[in-house]
Design a protein around this motif. Sequence first.
Motif, PDB file in Angstrom:
ATOM      1  N   ILE A 186       0.851  -1.193   0.000  1.00  0.00           N
ATOM      2  CA  ILE A 186       0.000   0.000   0.000  1.00  0.00           C
ATOM      3  C   ILE A 186       0.884   1.240   0.000  1.00  0.00           C
ATOM      4  O   ILE A 186       2.114   1.130   0.093  1.00  0.00           O
ATOM      5  CB  ILE A 186      -0.967  -0.008   1.211  1.00  0.00           C
ATOM      6  CG1 ILE A 186      -0.197  -0.052   2.535  1.00  0.00           C
ATOM      7  CG2 ILE A 186      -1.942  -1.187   1.113  1.00  0.00           C
ATOM      8  CD1 ILE A 186      -1.082   0.025   3.773  1.00  0.00           C
ATOM      9  N   ASN A 187       0.282   2.413  -0.082  1.00  0.00           N
ATOM     10  CA  ASN A 187       1.105   3.614  -0.133  1.00  0.00           C
ATOM     11  C   ASN A 187       1.553   4.071   1.259  1.00  0.00           C
ATOM     12  O   ASN A 187       1.117   3.523   2.273  1.00  0.00           O
ATOM     13  CB  ASN A 187       0.432   4.725  -0.948  1.00  0.00           C
ATOM     14  CG  ASN A 187      -0.749   5.370  -0.265  1.00  0.00           C
ATOM     15  OD1 ASN A 187      -0.845   5.435   0.958  1.00  0.00           O
ATOM     16  ND2 ASN A 187      -1.675   5.859  -1.057  1.00  0.00           N
ATOM     17  N   SER A 188       2.407   5.065   1.286  1.00  0.00           N
ATOM     18  CA  SER A 188       3.033   5.489   2.542  1.00  0.00           C
ATOM     19  C   SER A 188       2.062   6.149   3.513  1.00  0.00           C
ATOM     20  O   SER A 188       2.389   6.333   4.685  1.00  0.00           O
ATOM     21  CB  SER A 188       4.208   6.426   2.262  1.00  0.00           C
ATOM     22  OG  SER A 188       3.765   7.594   1.604  1.00  0.00           O
ATOM     23  N   GLN A 189       0.874   6.510   3.045  1.00  0.00           N
ATOM     24  CA  GLN A 189      -0.155   7.045   3.941  1.00  0.00           C
ATOM     25  C   GLN A 189      -1.052   5.942   4.505  1.00  0.00           C
ATOM     26  O   GLN A 189      -2.005   6.225   5.226  1.00  0.00           O
ATOM     27  CB  GLN A 189      -1.026   8.074   3.207  1.00  0.00           C
ATOM     28  CG  GLN A 189      -0.327   9.384   2.922  1.00  0.00           C
ATOM     29  CD  GLN A 189       0.593   9.291   1.711  1.00  0.00           C
ATOM     30  OE1 GLN A 189       0.234   8.708   0.690  1.00  0.00           O
ATOM     31  NE2 GLN A 189       1.774   9.835   1.831  1.00  0.00           N
ATOM     32  N   GLY A 190      -0.755   4.691   4.146  1.00  0.00           N
ATOM     33  CA  GLY A 190      -1.565   3.577   4.619  1.00  0.00           C
ATOM     34  C   GLY A 190      -2.795   3.333   3.772  1.00  0.00           C
ATOM     35  O   GLY A 190      -3.709   2.622   4.189  1.00  0.00           O
ATOM     36  N   ARG A 191      -2.819   3.910   2.588  1.00  0.00           N
ATOM     37  CA  ARG A 191      -3.984   3.778   1.717  1.00  0.00           C
ATOM     38  C   ARG A 191      -3.712   2.846   0.537  1.00  0.00           C
ATOM     39  O   ARG A 191      -2.589   2.738   0.071  1.00  0.00           O
ATOM     40  CB  ARG A 191      -4.379   5.144   1.160  1.00  0.00           C
ATOM     41  CG  ARG A 191      -4.929   6.081   2.190  1.00  0.00           C
ATOM     42  CD  ARG A 191      -5.409   7.361   1.521  1.00  0.00           C
ATOM     43  NE  ARG A 191      -6.184   8.166   2.440  1.00  0.00           N
ATOM     44  CZ  ARG A 191      -5.823   9.382   2.836  1.00  0.00           C
ATOM     45  NH1 ARG A 191      -4.718   9.935   2.396  1.00  0.00           N
ATOM     46  NH2 ARG A 191      -6.580  10.041   3.673  1.00  0.00           N
ATOM     47  N   ILE A 192      -4.786   2.267   0.049  1.00  0.00           N
ATOM     48  CA  ILE A 192      -4.745   1.501  -1.193  1.00  0.00           C
ATOM     49  C   ILE A 192      -4.605   2.514  -2.325  1.00  0.00           C
ATOM     50  O   ILE A 192      -5.278   3.551  -2.316  1.00  0.00           O
ATOM     51  CB  ILE A 192      -6.028   0.660  -1.336  1.00  0.00           C
ATOM     52  CG1 ILE A 192      -6.051  -0.439  -0.260  1.00  0.00           C
ATOM     53  CG2 ILE A 192      -6.177   0.096  -2.738  1.00  0.00           C
ATOM     54  CD1 ILE A 192      -7.352  -1.206  -0.170  1.00  0.00           C
ATOM     55  N   SER A 193      -3.761   2.220  -3.295  1.00  0.00           N
ATOM     56  CA  SER A 193      -3.490   3.190  -4.357  1.00  0.00           C
ATOM     57  C   SER A 193      -4.490   3.171  -5.510  1.00  0.00           C
ATOM     58  O   SER A 193      -4.527   4.112  -6.293  1.00  0.00           O
ATOM     59  CB  SER A 193      -2.074   2.979  -4.910  1.00  0.00           C
ATOM     60  OG  SER A 193      -1.142   3.346  -3.921  1.00  0.00           O
ATOM     61  N   PHE A 194      -5.288   2.139  -5.613  1.00  0.00           N
ATOM     62  CA  PHE A 194      -6.314   2.130  -6.648  1.00  0.00           C
ATOM     63  C   PHE A 194      -7.365   3.189  -6.332  1.00  0.00           C
ATOM     64  O   PHE A 194      -7.569   3.531  -5.158  1.00  0.00           O
ATOM     65  CB  PHE A 194      -7.003   0.756  -6.736  1.00  0.00           C
ATOM     66  CG  PHE A 194      -6.131  -0.342  -7.247  1.00  0.00           C
ATOM     67  CD1 PHE A 194      -5.640  -0.314  -8.554  1.00  0.00           C
ATOM     68  CD2 PHE A 194      -5.803  -1.425  -6.434  1.00  0.00           C
ATOM     69  CE1 PHE A 194      -4.832  -1.340  -9.035  1.00  0.00           C
ATOM     70  CE2 PHE A 194      -4.998  -2.449  -6.904  1.00  0.00           C
ATOM     71  CZ  PHE A 194      -4.513  -2.404  -8.201  1.00  0.00           C
ATOM     72  N   PRO A 195      -8.077   3.694  -7.343  1.00  0.00           N
ATOM     73  CA  PRO A 195      -9.137   4.674  -7.077  1.00  0.00           C
ATOM     74  C   PRO A 195     -10.196   4.088  -6.143  1.00  0.00           C
ATOM     75  O   PRO A 195     -10.657   2.958  -6.339  1.00  0.00           O
ATOM     76  CB  PRO A 195      -9.728   4.956  -8.468  1.00  0.00           C
ATOM     77  CG  PRO A 195      -8.648   4.576  -9.437  1.00  0.00           C
ATOM     78  CD  PRO A 195      -7.902   3.449  -8.783  1.00  0.00           C
ATOM     79  N   ALA A 196     -10.569   4.866  -5.128  1.00  0.00           N
ATOM     80  CA  ALA A 196     -11.570   4.411  -4.158  1.00  0.00           C
ATOM     81  C   ALA A 196     -12.846   4.008  -4.883  1.00  0.00           C
ATOM     82  O   ALA A 196     -13.291   4.691  -5.796  1.00  0.00           O
ATOM     83  CB  ALA A 196     -11.858   5.511  -3.150  1.00  0.00           C
ATOM     84  N   GLY A 197     -13.389   2.869  -4.516  1.00  0.00           N
ATOM     85  CA  GLY A 197     -14.621   2.392  -5.114  1.00  0.00           C
ATOM     86  C   GLY A 197     -14.436   1.561  -6.372  1.00  0.00           C
ATOM     87  O   GLY A 197     -15.378   0.915  -6.816  1.00  0.00           O
ATOM     88  N   SER A 198     -13.225   1.565  -6.945  1.00  0.00           N
ATOM     89  CA  SER A 198     -12.992   0.773  -8.155  1.00  0.00           C
ATOM     90  C   SER A 198     -12.992  -0.717  -7.805  1.00  0.00           C
ATOM     91  O   SER A 198     -12.822  -1.100  -6.645  1.00  0.00           O
ATOM     92  CB  SER A 198     -11.655   1.150  -8.801  1.00  0.00           C
ATOM     93  OG  SER A 198     -10.566   0.741  -7.979  1.00  0.00           O
ATOM     94  N   ALA A 199     -13.162  -1.541  -8.824  1.00  0.00           N
ATOM     95  CA  ALA A 199     -13.154  -2.993  -8.601  1.00  0.00           C
ATOM     96  C   ALA A 199     -11.818  -3.436  -8.013  1.00  0.00           C
ATOM     97  O   ALA A 199     -11.779  -4.288  -7.118  1.00  0.00           O
ATOM     98  CB  ALA A 199     -13.438  -3.730  -9.905  1.00  0.00           C
ATOM     99  N   GLN A 200     -10.711  -2.854  -8.493  1.00  0.00           N
ATOM    100  CA  GLN A 200      -9.385  -3.223  -7.983  1.00  0.00           C
ATOM    101  C   GLN A 200      -9.246  -2.834  -6.509  1.00  0.00           C
ATOM    102  O   GLN A 200      -8.702  -3.594  -5.715  1.00  0.00           O
ATOM    103  CB  GLN A 200      -8.275  -2.545  -8.795  1.00  0.00           C
ATOM    104  CG  GLN A 200      -8.264  -2.942 -10.243  1.00  0.00           C
ATOM    105  CD  GLN A 200      -8.951  -1.894 -11.110  1.00  0.00           C
ATOM    106  OE1 GLN A 200      -9.917  -1.263 -10.721  1.00  0.00           O
ATOM    107  NE2 GLN A 200      -8.429  -1.722 -12.309  1.00  0.00           N
ATOM    108  N   TYR A 201      -9.735  -1.646  -6.165  1.00  0.00           N
ATOM    109  CA  TYR A 201      -9.690  -1.188  -4.774  1.00  0.00           C
ATOM    110  C   TYR A 201     -10.466  -2.160  -3.888  1.00  0.00           C
ATOM    111  O   TYR A 201      -9.979  -2.598  -2.851  1.00  0.00           O
ATOM    112  CB  TYR A 201     -10.289   0.222  -4.672  1.00  0.00           C
ATOM    113  CG  TYR A 201     -10.275   0.798  -3.274  1.00  0.00           C
ATOM    114  CD1 TYR A 201      -9.300   1.706  -2.900  1.00  0.00           C
ATOM    115  CD2 TYR A 201     -11.238   0.447  -2.327  1.00  0.00           C
ATOM    116  CE1 TYR A 201      -9.273   2.240  -1.617  1.00  0.00           C
ATOM    117  CE2 TYR A 201     -11.223   0.962  -1.045  1.00  0.00           C
ATOM    118  CZ  TYR A 201     -10.247   1.862  -0.698  1.00  0.00           C
ATOM    119  OH  TYR A 201     -10.207   2.385   0.577  1.00  0.00           O
TER     120      TYR A 201
END
Length: 107
Positions: A60-75
Motif C-alpha cells: 500500500i502507499n506510505s499514507q496507509g492507503r490503497i493506491s487504486f481509485p476508491a470504489g474501483s473494482a481493484q480497490y
Amino acid sequence: MDNSSPQVRIWQVVSLVPAGAVVTYGQVARMAGLPQHARMVGSVLRQLPRGTNIPWHRVINSQGRISFPAGSAQYQRQQALLLEEGIEFIGDRVPLRRFQWQGGFEN
C-alpha cells in the motif's frame, strides 16, 4: 539482496510479506536494494501474471492507503483480501503502526 533483476528482487521482497501485514511501495524498493524507486515497485506489481502467488495486495502507499481509485473494482478486491487477512482500516487507511511489516533485512 542478490544480483537478480530489479523485477525479481521486488517479487522476492513482496513474497516475504506475511499474511496480516502490509508494506509500502517505498519500503519494498528499499528492501529490494532500489531506494527512491517506489514507482518502479508499482509498475512491477501491475505487470504480475494472472494467478500469481505473490501477495501484491499487501503493498500500500506510505499514507496507509490503497493506491487504486476508491470504489474501483481493484480497490474493492485489494481491500477484501486485506480484510480477510485481519488487516483493519480506519476510514480508508490501514494503521501502519499496527500492521506494517518490519521485515528481517531492511537497512
